[in-house]
Motif scaffolding. Structure first.
Motif, PDB file in Angstrom:
ATOM      1  N   THR A 210       0.829  -1.208   0.000  1.00 50.89           N
ATOM      2  CA  THR A 210       0.000   0.000   0.000  1.00 50.89           C
ATOM      3  C   THR A 210       0.865   1.259   0.000  1.00 50.89           C
ATOM      4  OG1 THR A 210      -1.702  -1.161   1.248  1.00 50.89           O
ATOM      5  CG2 THR A 210      -1.813   1.254   1.249  1.00 50.89           C
ATOM      6  N   PHE A 211       1.831   1.317   0.932  1.00 54.04           N
ATOM      7  CA  PHE A 211       2.601   2.554   1.045  1.00 54.04           C
ATOM      8  C   PHE A 211       3.588   2.736  -0.100  1.00 54.04           C
ATOM      9  CE2 PHE A 211       0.652   2.360   5.211  1.00 54.04           C
ATOM     10  CZ  PHE A 211       0.123   3.646   5.245  1.00 54.04           C
TER      11      PHE A 211
ATOM     12  N   SER B 144      -8.079   3.847   5.748  1.00 50.55           N
ATOM     13  CA  SER B 144      -8.911   2.851   5.054  1.00 50.55           C
ATOM     14  C   SER B 144      -8.080   2.044   4.068  1.00 50.55           C
ATOM     15  CB  SER B 144     -10.052   3.529   4.294  1.00 50.55           C
ATOM     16  OG  SER B 144     -10.708   4.439   5.130  1.00 50.55           O
ATOM     17  N   LEU B 145      -7.203   2.746   3.323  1.00 53.62           N
ATOM     18  CA  LEU B 145      -6.346   2.047   2.359  1.00 53.62           C
ATOM     19  C   LEU B 145      -5.429   1.064   3.078  1.00 53.62           C
ATOM     20  CD1 LEU B 145      -5.363   4.934  -0.091  1.00 53.62           C
ATOM     21  CD2 LEU B 145      -6.785   2.944  -0.602  1.00 53.62           C
ATOM     22  N   ALA B 146      -4.914   1.466   4.241  1.00 52.09           N
ATOM     23  CA  ALA B 146      -4.022   0.596   5.000  1.00 52.09           C
ATOM     24  C   ALA B 146      -4.762  -0.659   5.477  1.00 52.09           C
ATOM     25  CB  ALA B 146      -3.424   1.356   6.182  1.00 52.09           C
TER      26      ALA B 146
ATOM     27  N   ILE C 170      -5.655  -6.566   4.561  1.00 53.50           N
ATOM     28  CA  ILE C 170      -6.462  -7.740   4.184  1.00 53.50           C
ATOM     29  C   ILE C 170      -5.881  -8.381   2.930  1.00 53.50           C
ATOM     30  CG2 ILE C 170      -8.766  -8.465   3.418  1.00 53.50           C
ATOM     31  CD1 ILE C 170      -9.829  -6.081   5.199  1.00 53.50           C
ATOM     32  N   VAL C 171      -5.494  -7.512   1.985  1.00 54.08           N
ATOM     33  CA  VAL C 171      -4.890  -8.001   0.739  1.00 54.08           C
ATOM     34  C   VAL C 171      -3.620  -8.806   1.056  1.00 54.08           C
ATOM     35  CG1 VAL C 171      -3.574  -7.201  -1.277  1.00 54.08           C
ATOM     36  CG2 VAL C 171      -5.846  -6.255  -0.815  1.00 54.08           C
ATOM     37  N   GLY C 172      -2.810  -8.278   1.976  1.00 54.05           N
ATOM     38  CA  GLY C 172      -1.562  -8.962   2.342  1.00 54.05           C
ATOM     39  C   GLY C 172      -1.837 -10.325   2.967  1.00 54.05           C
ATOM     40  N   ILE C 173      -2.868 -10.383   3.816  1.00 54.90           N
ATOM     41  CA  ILE C 173      -3.213 -11.664   4.457  1.00 54.90           C
ATOM     42  C   ILE C 173      -3.659 -12.675   3.393  1.00 54.90           C
ATOM     43  CG2 ILE C 173      -4.840 -12.787   6.041  1.00 54.90           C
ATOM     44  CD1 ILE C 173      -4.723 -10.151   7.723  1.00 54.90           C
TER      45      ILE C 173
END
Ligand code: MTE
Ligand code: MO
Length: 547
Positions: A20-21, A79-81, A86-89
């Motif tokens: 994300t970052f 919110s993006l974080a 969730i995406v990372g999990i």
């Protein structure tokens, strides 16, 4: 990272946050590389602003003041974080395709939000697009995969068909960092450092688009028509002959630019170069006009102190201020364009797409409605509309005071509604009469002056109608005491008032103020909330006088 953490939800969250970052940092870099490119965070926040009901927006303004944008940006980033985590999990659980898909959808929302801004272009969308690609690349690079399985397949196929070692395995052709715990930590560190560096570089590069330097270098044209200094209409019976009593705790008659309230929907201050700027006057006119900044500067200039107020200003609130504005009379420009009689609405639009509509009758009735270029002797500060804004004495900002204005369209009253009208605010917004107590401030102790009076003071305004009288009531005793009034240059400014209380007693007190307009009409008792057309009610303050 311990063996236990590798593959755990924490591993996933770390991966998601890195992705994300990194994406946000590269988006930031793009905004520094491409002029006019927009960070997707701001427009996504803007879309949120656009869908929230006026009540919530109103609450946000009251709660956070002008910090509401910072809060909104922070909310979007958080919110993006969360989505990124969730995406990372998903990615560490082996659902890489799902992780890529969710990231793409989030990226598309960013691109869509940018495209919803006025004048969308591919360049503006680049940060969202490139940022999303980078996010996905980081996910791909740092996601764990079963190397053993890859190797086995590759080795098997190699055994079957090709010489050993030349098989096309992912791990051999591209070093995927996420395949091992160590690789993830190293790769993650590289991504984190890269993100900080590139994001920071973007910030630095973006400064070259700021208008600060050209604003500093700008010389204002001479004023052709100004009010004399010290400009005065008749002061009150006590014949105080200044604009300002100079009392501690009372807002000065002219508010310095740095202290002037700021309200707008722009999430980042538009940086509009005077060289790129033009004003188009069109619609129901005989001759359409298109003025460059130089054209505007060559016109006769007026200079006027005018009080501006926000409709969201509560009783006693500070979303109001008085400044000396320099500019060209709107009426002169509109007369030159030749306004059709049926053009009952004067619509103005800013470079960021915000719009409002004012009654043409008000703009043309001889008041000093102006296309302004300067505020308190300086070019407009960027956050107050550089290079050009509108100022209309007597109308709330949301129906008149378009900052970064680029367009005036003459149309019918019923044919267009400005930005705030469909959001629950009144179509007409004349500024209501209001008295505000600045001294004492609520809950404070007030000391008598050397000559033994307790000075109660504040401001009152009924912009374009003027203030003829202010009264205070102390401790709800039913006795309304007349205040001294400071001088004012015209009916278009607020007016300082003062009450010198001599027969005071120590202890707790309450003071209430009310004003009368130029025609002697009294301020309504109210109370009324700010929505839909401005607050009403008496300002009242509790304070203490020490024994
Ligand atoms: N472009 C643009 N102009 C705008 C606004 C806005 O959101 N965008 N807000 C208006 C409102 S609601 C007010 S009260 C005044 C405030 O002007 P200021 O920020 O210079 O005090 O600007 C007006 N002009
Ligand atoms: Mo406003």
């Amino acid at each position: 990272m311990s063996h236990r953490l590798y593959g755990s939800p924490w591993h996933g969250i770390a991966l998601g946050l890195l992705s994300t970052f990194a994406g946000l940092a590269v988006a930031e870099l793009m905004t520094g590389l491409v002029k006019g490119a927009s960070s997707p965070v701001l427009p996504v926040g803007q879309e949120i602003i656009d869908v929230v009901p006026p009540g919530v927006k109103d609450w946000a303004i009251e709660t956070f003041g002008t910090a509401d944008k910072a809060v909104l940006i922070l909310g979007t980033v958080i919110s993006l974080a969360v989505i990124g985590s969730i995406v990372g999990i998903l990615a560490v659980r082996g659902a890489r395709a799902a992780a890529y898909a969710v990231t793409s959808v989030v990226g598309l929302i960013g691109v869509w939000a940018v495209s919803m801004r006025p004048a969308p272009s591919f360049g503006k969308m680049l940060p969202a697009i490139v940022g999303t690609v980078v996010s996905i690349a980081v996910l791909w690079w740092l996601s764990p995969r079963s190397v053993a399985a890859d190797r086995t397949t590759a080795d098997l196929s190699a055994d079957d068909h090709e010489p050993v070692g030349s098989g096309p395995t992912t791990t051999e052709l591209v070093p995927v960092a996420g395949t091992s715990r160590r690789g993830f930590v190293m790769g993650g560190a590289i991504v984190a450092m890269g993100a900080v560096l590139l994001g920071g570089l973007g910030r630095v590069l973006k400064r070259r688009f700021d208008v600060d330097d050209e604003r500093e270098a700008l010389t204002l044209p001479e004023v052709d028509d100004t009010v004399p200094d010290p400009p005065m209409v008749e002061a009150s019976a006590t014949s105080f002959d200044g604009n300002d009593f100079g009392l501690e705790g009372v807002t000065p008659f002219v508010v310095p630019n740095s202290d002037f309230y700021r309200i707008d929907t722009a999430l980042s201050v538009p940086q509009v170069s005077k060289d790129d700027w033009s004003l188009r006057i069109h619609g129901m006119v005989d001759n359409e006009l298109e003025l460059s900044f130089a054209d505007l500067l060559s016109r006769p200039m007026i200079e006027r102190p005018i009080t501006l107020s926000c409709v969201s200003n509560r009783v006693g609130g500070d979303l109001v201020g008085n400044a000396v504005w320099q500019g060209v009379r709107m009426k002169d420009l509109l007369d030159e364009a030749g306004v059709h009689p049926e053009a009952t609405q004067t619509v103005s639009r800013s470079i960021d797409g915000w719009s409002c509509g004012s009654p043409t009758s008000v703009i043309m009735d001889g008041r000093d409605a102006m296309v302004a270029i300067a505020m308190n002797g300086e070019p407009l500060p960027a956050e107050h509309g550089y290079p050009v804004r509108l100022v209309v004495p007597g109308l709330y900002g949301y129906v008149s005071a378009t900052k970064w204005v680029t367009e005036i369209e003459m149309t019918r009253w019923e044919d267009f509604d400005g930005y705030w009208v469909p959001r629950g605010w009144a179509k007409e917004g004349p500024i209501k009469i209001m008295a505000r107590i600045d001294r004492p401030s609520s809950g404070r102790t007030l000391d008598p002056s050397a000559d033994g009076a307790v000075d109660i003071a504040g401001l009152a305004w009924a912009v374009h109608r003027g203030i003829s009288r202010v009264e205070v009531e102390i401790d709800e005793d039913g006795e309304w005491r007349e205040c001294e009034l400071a001088g004012v240059p015209s009916d278009d400014t607020w007016r300082q008032w003062r009450y010198r209380w001599t027969d005071f007693t120590p202890g707790e007190h309450r003071v209430t103020a009310r004003a009368y307009d130029g025609e002697g009409e009294a301020q309504p008792v109210g109370p009324k909330a700010v929505a839909p057309d401005g607050a009403e009610g008496y300002h009242s303050v509790r304070f203490e006088i020490d024994a």
